[in-house]
Design a protein around this motif. Structure first.
Motif: not given
Length: 160
Positions: A112-119
């Protein structure tokens, strides 16, 4: 959960709020938005540098086109250099965020954090991609923020 940090373990007594954690995670998105704005300005500078303006009337006015054109291309080059620096900074920020997110034990929260804050994906896109409901993703995000807060507090280097 391993990696939970108590107040005694936090370096320098750092106590972050959830809002501050979201801001810390949002640095990549903000830098990306700044890069996109600079690219638009760079495109305008290039258009301005390469465009020709038709002369109106029959009067000829002597001007130094070389200096004007040169200054326009210098402006374009300055945008290029600034964009390159911001892109380098974006990679540094993303690396720092990813290293921190990877310290979470829960793969779902990491995703969730990767999809939201990096992607930079929307909540709807994340919910669809992960096959969860929108509200459930928001709840999981809240849990992820609590866990990432603990990770950040435990790994902040003291500033001297």
């Amino acid at each position: 959960m391993s990696g939970v940090c108590t107040g005694q373990e936090s370096i320098g007594g750092i106590d972050l709020t959830i809002k501050e954690c979201k801001e810390w995670l949002s640095r990549a998105r903000k830098t990306d938005e700044e890069i996109n704005a600079l690219i638009l300005e760079q495109e305008r500078a290039l258009t301005n540098a390469t465009s020709t303006v038709a002369q109106s009337g029959s009067e000829k006015v002597q001007t130094s086109n070389v200096n004007t054109s040169e200054n326009k291309f210098i402006s374009y080059a300055a945008y290029s250099e600034l964009i390159d620096k911001r892109i380098d900074r974006l990679y540094e920020i993303k690396k720092e965020i990813l290293e921190t997110v990877n310290k979470l034990d829960d793969a779902t929260l990491r995703t969730i954090l990767i999809l939201r804050y990096l992607n930079f994906q929307t909540w709807e896109m994340i919910a669809c991609k992960m096959n969860y409901g929108y509200r459930h993703i928001l709840r999981l995000h809240g849990n992820a923020l609590i866990e990432i807060k603990n990770v950040i507090e435990c790994h902040i280097e003291p500033v001297i």
